[in-house]
Design a protein around this motif. Structure first.
Motif, PDB file in Angstrom:
ATOM      1  N   ARG A 183       0.837  -1.198   0.000  1.00  0.00           N
ATOM      2  CA  ARG A 183       0.000   0.000   0.000  1.00  0.00           C
ATOM      3  C   ARG A 183       0.880   1.259   0.000  1.00  0.00           C
ATOM      4  N   GLU A 187       1.435   1.631  -4.169  1.00  0.00           N
ATOM      5  CA  GLU A 187       0.228   2.368  -4.533  1.00  0.00           C
ATOM      6  C   GLU A 187       0.429   3.880  -4.445  1.00  0.00           C
ATOM      7  N   HIS A 188       1.670   4.298  -4.518  1.00  0.00           N
ATOM      8  CA  HIS A 188       1.958   5.738  -4.524  1.00  0.00           C
ATOM      9  C   HIS A 188       2.973   6.062  -5.612  1.00  0.00           C
ATOM     10  N   THR A 232      -3.703  -1.131   5.842  1.00  0.00           N
ATOM     11  CA  THR A 232      -3.866   0.048   4.981  1.00  0.00           C
ATOM     12  C   THR A 232      -3.372   1.315   5.702  1.00  0.00           C
ATOM     13  N   ASN A 234      -1.340   4.928   6.248  1.00  0.00           N
ATOM     14  CA  ASN A 234      -1.057   6.033   5.320  1.00  0.00           C
ATOM     15  C   ASN A 234       0.180   6.789   5.770  1.00  0.00           C
ATOM     16  N   TRP A 235       0.838   7.393   4.803  1.00  0.00           N
ATOM     17  CA  TRP A 235       2.121   8.055   5.061  1.00  0.00           C
ATOM     18  C   TRP A 235       1.974   9.191   6.073  1.00  0.00           C
ATOM     19  N   ASN A 272       1.453  10.820  -4.664  1.00  0.00           N
ATOM     20  CA  ASN A 272       0.043  10.728  -5.033  1.00  0.00           C
ATOM     21  C   ASN A 272      -0.381   9.279  -4.976  1.00  0.00           C
ATOM     22  N   SER A 273      -1.578   9.076  -4.461  1.00  0.00           N
ATOM     23  CA  SER A 273      -2.073   7.706  -4.351  1.00  0.00           C
ATOM     24  C   SER A 273      -2.302   7.139  -5.749  1.00  0.00           C
ATOM     25  N   LYS A 275      -3.755   3.575  -7.468  1.00  0.00           N
ATOM     26  CA  LYS A 275      -4.346   2.268  -7.174  1.00  0.00           C
ATOM     27  C   LYS A 275      -3.708   1.220  -8.071  1.00  0.00           C
TER      28      LYS A 275
END
Lengths: 390, 213
Positions: A183, A187-188, A232, A234-235, A272-273, A275
């Motif tokens: 993730r 995914e970034h 999941t 997040n940064w 930026n995310s 997917k």
């Protein structure tokens, strides 16, 4: 029709495998420094363990081979050369770490420090320049970390610098943690730059072999905490907690050492995310009987290859003798250490070690801490940490 | 709570800033690593068991011979996890240590009586390889320590770990034998000094049956 379908299948499979990308790790550490060299050295060990976990979780195309430049190799010319020679695909992840002294000029435009890399002040390189140069390589994800001070020395003797690298032109894992690392890293797209302290501040190191920089230790601890607990993460949460932790610890330290500052790590998050269907990755790896197997070209690659369960029981057993002969001297010793890098958990002959890993389960990767070689380039002593999935 | 955990991890796990809590006379840092290593070895052993017991339909005699050779090799490697490589051995003082043993249980489904058998681990593994089922599934789970490190001699310690084992034997598609057993394994830890540095050896010992359902 069959003639067309079969090559097309292999072509598509290969295409999807290529899309996964490679994992690059570049580490520059000023371990020759009299005062903090051991702390910088300890940081290498901490970050290599963490990068080994990340790399194993992501299951990228290449085996984890950190490029470590320390002692006399930690110089600006080497850094330029490494960045110049870095071949980077559009799906690659590039990570860069600097452990050493840092500083700044009051006239520096960037909020991030200059790395005091080498003895010549005029050749010191801003962390921001490294980020720009690495971004230009066109990878999908760039992580740049400078665990170093960011203060203006008395008399403001350091010249401001910007764009000095432009001339270089053309550098035991659970399923939760695997998902979490994917993730964060797959995914970034974009870059993330972190420095140990804000403008005007020192970055504090705990010196000694079990020490390290507070930024690096906090970054690894928080990253481990989140990826082990949440699939999941997040940064933003990771970075905020990392900062809070460093601030908290250095606040405590300041009570005993009023001369030191409270250290505030800072970052520029330009990710930026994106997917990505990471399941494809797993499916492809399960089908890797269809992909021509490539002989690993180095010791770490060979060890990962022999430990990899998907290579099959017979292949792993048959590879043993070849790996022992190619890489080890006859009386070589392998020492396995714990995650802390110091607790010595076993010592065995290279032959026993290779035999063992050829049947071991869930062994995903290794983090090599030390290796010594004889005149023929064969390993006589190897110290490493083994990384397992759950 | 989260912060306390991270702080603990940072200060206790990595920095080891003067916080060497003692259990027996092991530092907390070493103990954590040794516990992790113990659990890993037990986990590896259970994976070996599962592989050695596994059955498959061979495509040729050559394939069967190769599988048999591979399993013998796995048995050899599995035994290296144990004291004396699974055989009778001598301790530091020259005393004989019997070969580590494995207890197994068999339930008589008619009478519900449980019979416990004890075999040296080597024999147990060889027996597993030739079980008369067409498919054997052995799964282990829920491993946890039931005791803290106990000092049992100069530079020697012991840990006890408990885990659940599910055993399914099939003939064709029919499950002809199923049981769930809770087992306890003793882990032996030895400290020795080499080149001025402390080195550890972690080896498995006897495995006992606690309960069978």
């Amino acid at each position: 029709m069959k003639k067309l379908v079969l090559p097309l299948f292999f072509f598509l499979t290969t295409l999807q495998v290529m899309a996964i990308g490679k994992f690059h790790a570049i580490i520059f550490a000023d371990t020759n420094d009299d005062r903090l060299g051991e702390g910088f050295y300890a940081n290498i060990s901490i970050i290599c363990d963490e990068l080994g976990i990340i790399s194993a979780a992501l299951d990228m195309e290449n085996s984890f081979e950190p490029q470590i430049y320390q002692q006399f190799e930690c110089n600006p010319e080497k850094l330029r050369e490494v960045i110049r020679n870095l071949k980077c695909g559009s799906d690659d992840i590039v990570t860069f770490f600097y452990f050493g002294h840092g500083t700044r000029s009051s006239k520096d435009k960037s909020d991030f420090p200059q790395m005091c890399i080498g003895n010549d002040e005029s050749k010191w390189i801003p962390l921001e320049d490294v980020k720009r140069a690495l971004e230009k390589k066109g990878g999908r994800f760039t992580l740049v970390v400078g665990d170093c001070c960011n203060n203006v020395p008395d008399g403001d003797p350091v010249k401001p610098k910007f764009g000095v690298l432009n001339a270089a032109g053309n550098s035991t894992i659970s399923s939760t943690q695997t998902a979490a690392m994917k993730r964060l890293f797959l995914e970034h797209k974009g870059s993330l730059m972190i420095s140990g302290s804000r403008k005007g501040e020192y970055s504090i190191y705990l010196n000694g072999k079990t020490g390290g920089g507070y930024l690096t230790m906090a970054f690894c601890s928080v990253l481990e905490y989140y990826t082990q607990k949440y699939s999941t993460p997040n940064w933003d949460n990771i970075l905020n907690d990392m900062q809070e932790l460093v601030v908290q610890i250095t606040t405590d330290i300041k009570r005993q050492r009023p001369d030191l500052n409270i250290q505030h790590p800072q970052w520029k998050n330009e990710l930026n995310s994106l997917k990505v269907n990471t399941n494809n990755n797993n499916n492809i790896n399960n089908n890797n009987n269809n992909i021509p197997r490539q002989e690993p070209k180095d010791l770490l690659g060979a060890l990962v290859d022999i430990a990899k369960e998907s290579n099959g029981v017979s292949y792993r057993i048959k590879r043993r003798q070849d790996v022992i002969k190619t890489y080890f001297s006859p009386d070589a010793i392998v020492e396995v250490v714990g995650r802390n890098g110091t607790t010595s958990l076993s010592e065995e002959t290279a032959s026993d070690f290779v035999n063992r890993i050829s049947t071991t389960f869930k062994l995903k990767n290794f983090s090599i801490h030390e290796q010594r070689k004889d005149n023929n380039g064969k390993v006589t002593y190897l110290k490493l940490h083994e990384i397992y999935s759950e | 709570m989260k912060r306390v955990f991270i702080l603990f991890l940072l200060l206790g796990g990595i920095c080891s800033i003067q916080s060497n809590a003692q259990v027996s006379d092991l530092s907390q840092e070493d103990l954590n690593e040794l516990k992790r290593q113990s659990k890993l070895k037990v986990d590896q052993f259970n994976n070996y068991i599962s592989f050695i017991a596994s059955k498959k339909r061979y495509r040729s005699a050559a394939e069967q011979q190769e599988d048999s050779r591979n399993k013998d090799y796995y048995i050899e490697q599995a035994l290296k996890l144990f004291i004396g490589k699974g055989k009778e051995s001598k301790d530091t003082y020259g005393n004989t240590i019997p070969a580590p043993t494995m207890e197994t249980s068999v339930i008589n489904r008619r009478t519900n009586k449980v019979r416990i058998n004890t075999k040296p681990v080597g024999e147990y593994l060889k027996h597993l390889k030739v079980l008369p089922y067409t498919e054997v599934i052995i799964k282990a789970s829920d491993a946890h320590f039931t005791s803290d490190a106990k000092k049992i001699g100069e530079n020697e310690y012991e840990l006890t770990l408990s885990y659940a084992q599910i055993y399914i034997g099939k003939k064709g598609e029919v499950e002809v034998y199923v049981d769930k057993t809770r087992k306890t394994i003793v882990v032996h830890i030895k400290r020795h000094i080499k080149d001025g540095r402390v080195r550890w050896t972690v080896l498995l010992g006897n495995i006992k049956v606690d309960a069978t359902e």
